[in-house]
Motif scaffolding. Structure first.
Motif, PDB file in Angstrom:
ATOM      1  N   LEU A 118      -4.722  11.179  -4.934  1.00  0.00           N
ATOM      2  CA  LEU A 118      -5.353   9.918  -5.328  1.00  0.00           C
ATOM      3  C   LEU A 118      -6.212  10.095  -6.575  1.00  0.00           C
ATOM      4  O   LEU A 118      -6.214   9.231  -7.451  1.00  0.00           O
ATOM      5  CB  LEU A 118      -6.201   9.371  -4.170  1.00  0.00           C
ATOM      6  CG  LEU A 118      -6.741   7.963  -4.353  1.00  0.00           C
ATOM      7  CD1 LEU A 118      -5.611   6.946  -4.350  1.00  0.00           C
ATOM      8  CD2 LEU A 118      -7.752   7.641  -3.261  1.00  0.00           C
ATOM      9  N   GLU A 158       1.084   5.319   0.089  1.00  0.00           N
ATOM     10  CA  GLU A 158       0.345   6.533   0.400  1.00  0.00           C
ATOM     11  C   GLU A 158       0.725   7.579  -0.639  1.00  0.00           C
ATOM     12  O   GLU A 158       1.909   7.782  -0.921  1.00  0.00           O
ATOM     13  CB  GLU A 158       0.669   7.021   1.811  1.00  0.00           C
ATOM     14  CG  GLU A 158      -0.271   8.100   2.282  1.00  0.00           C
ATOM     15  CD  GLU A 158      -0.191   8.368   3.775  1.00  0.00           C
ATOM     16  OE1 GLU A 158      -0.667   9.442   4.173  1.00  0.00           O
ATOM     17  OE2 GLU A 158       0.341   7.530   4.522  1.00  0.00           O
ATOM     18  N   TYR A 200      -9.100   7.374   5.267  1.00  0.00           N
ATOM     19  CA  TYR A 200      -8.434   7.171   3.985  1.00  0.00           C
ATOM     20  C   TYR A 200      -9.426   6.936   2.854  1.00  0.00           C
ATOM     21  O   TYR A 200     -10.457   6.301   3.038  1.00  0.00           O
ATOM     22  CB  TYR A 200      -7.506   5.946   4.026  1.00  0.00           C
ATOM     23  CG  TYR A 200      -6.273   6.150   4.847  1.00  0.00           C
ATOM     24  CD1 TYR A 200      -5.122   6.697   4.288  1.00  0.00           C
ATOM     25  CD2 TYR A 200      -6.254   5.802   6.192  1.00  0.00           C
ATOM     26  CE1 TYR A 200      -3.978   6.882   5.043  1.00  0.00           C
ATOM     27  CE2 TYR A 200      -5.113   5.983   6.957  1.00  0.00           C
ATOM     28  CZ  TYR A 200      -3.979   6.527   6.371  1.00  0.00           C
ATOM     29  OH  TYR A 200      -2.850   6.714   7.123  1.00  0.00           O
ATOM     30  N   GLU A 201      -9.029   7.396   1.681  1.00  0.00           N
ATOM     31  CA  GLU A 201      -9.631   6.981   0.417  1.00  0.00           C
ATOM     32  C   GLU A 201      -8.602   6.070  -0.223  1.00  0.00           C
ATOM     33  O   GLU A 201      -7.392   6.296  -0.095  1.00  0.00           O
ATOM     34  CB  GLU A 201      -9.894   8.194  -0.489  1.00  0.00           C
ATOM     35  CG  GLU A 201     -10.920   9.159   0.058  1.00  0.00           C
ATOM     36  CD  GLU A 201     -12.329   8.568   0.101  1.00  0.00           C
ATOM     37  OE1 GLU A 201     -12.657   7.724  -0.765  1.00  0.00           O
ATOM     38  OE2 GLU A 201     -13.079   8.936   1.015  1.00  0.00           O
ATOM     39  N   ARG A 202      -9.060   5.034  -0.964  1.00  0.00           N
ATOM     40  CA  ARG A 202      -8.084   4.088  -1.495  1.00  0.00           C
ATOM     41  C   ARG A 202      -8.688   3.241  -2.608  1.00  0.00           C
ATOM     42  O   ARG A 202      -9.907   3.171  -2.758  1.00  0.00           O
ATOM     43  CB  ARG A 202      -7.557   3.180  -0.391  1.00  0.00           C
ATOM     44  CG  ARG A 202      -8.638   2.255   0.168  1.00  0.00           C
ATOM     45  CD  ARG A 202      -8.233   1.651   1.497  1.00  0.00           C
ATOM     46  NE  ARG A 202      -9.246   0.709   1.945  1.00  0.00           N
ATOM     47  CZ  ARG A 202      -9.049  -0.585   2.139  1.00  0.00           C
ATOM     48  NH1 ARG A 202      -7.848  -1.114   1.941  1.00  0.00           N
ATOM     49  NH2 ARG A 202     -10.021  -1.369   2.544  1.00  0.00           N
ATOM     50  N   MET A 244      -3.413   4.872  -1.484  1.00  0.00           N
ATOM     51  CA  MET A 244      -4.321   5.485  -0.519  1.00  0.00           C
ATOM     52  C   MET A 244      -3.878   6.902  -0.197  1.00  0.00           C
ATOM     53  O   MET A 244      -2.711   7.239  -0.287  1.00  0.00           O
ATOM     54  CB  MET A 244      -4.406   4.618   0.747  1.00  0.00           C
ATOM     55  CG  MET A 244      -3.095   4.296   1.393  1.00  0.00           C
ATOM     56  SD  MET A 244      -3.155   2.929   2.610  1.00  0.00           S
ATOM     57  CE  MET A 244      -4.650   3.174   3.481  1.00  0.00           C
ATOM     58  N   GLU A 281      -1.983  -1.252  -3.718  1.00  0.00           N
ATOM     59  CA  GLU A 281      -3.006  -0.399  -3.127  1.00  0.00           C
ATOM     60  C   GLU A 281      -2.429   1.009  -3.073  1.00  0.00           C
ATOM     61  O   GLU A 281      -1.252   1.188  -2.761  1.00  0.00           O
ATOM     62  CB  GLU A 281      -3.346  -0.855  -1.704  1.00  0.00           C
ATOM     63  CG  GLU A 281      -4.396   0.015  -1.033  1.00  0.00           C
ATOM     64  CD  GLU A 281      -4.794  -0.480   0.359  1.00  0.00           C
ATOM     65  OE1 GLU A 281      -5.599   0.195   0.998  1.00  0.00           O
ATOM     66  OE2 GLU A 281      -4.293  -1.539   0.791  1.00  0.00           O
ATOM     67  N   ALA A 290       0.860  -1.192   0.000  1.00  0.00           N
ATOM     68  CA  ALA A 290       0.000   0.000   0.000  1.00  0.00           C
ATOM     69  C   ALA A 290       0.894   1.239   0.000  1.00  0.00           C
ATOM     70  O   ALA A 290       1.683   1.435   0.909  1.00  0.00           O
ATOM     71  CB  ALA A 290      -0.917   0.006   1.220  1.00  0.00           C
TER      72      ALA A 290
END
Length: 119
Positions: free
Chosen positions: A76, A72, A99-101, A115, A113, A70
């Motif tokens: 995004l 960051e 979080y948005e992901r 996020m 991923e 994941a």
């Protein structure tokens, strides 16, 4: 006692190492790091913010797994547009607090991923 993450490693097919460099450096914007010449196989080391991403080579592996890294990110929405513009499938994920992901597969089948913290 664990005090942090030093690096994570993913693997790509041997013939795709330069394509991996283009994806992770050119598309995702990571910065290359020095990789000491002490290894018997090819690879790339990258700065992934608070840790390093090491890309190794490995052939004949099915990478279609839920296991993932994941990352960051700071935008995004822009990354989602870049991923969609390439025609890569976005897999929405359940909402987690703060979080948005989403997930997508890199061109080599590795599950990623991405996020962003909500402001």
């Amino acid at each position: 006692m664990v005090i942090g993450v030093n690096h994570a490693q993913i693997n790509v097919p041997t013939a795709a190492l330069e394509q991996a460099r283009e994806f992770y450096v050119g598309f995702l914007g990571m910065k290359p790091k020095y990789r000491p010449p002490v290894f018997n196989s090819d690879g790339i080391w990258l700065d992934a913010g608070s840790f390093e991403l090491h890309i190794g080579v490995e052939d004949g592996i099915d990478r279609k797994t839920r296991a993932h890294i994941a990352f960051e990110v700071d935008d995004l929405k822009a990354l989602r547009q870049k991923v969609e513009s390439r025609g890569w499938k976005i897999v929405e994920q359940p909402k987690i607090p703060g979080y948005e992901r989403f997930h997508f597969r890199d061109p080599f089948g590795n599950n990623l991923e991405v996020m962003q913290r909500e402001s």
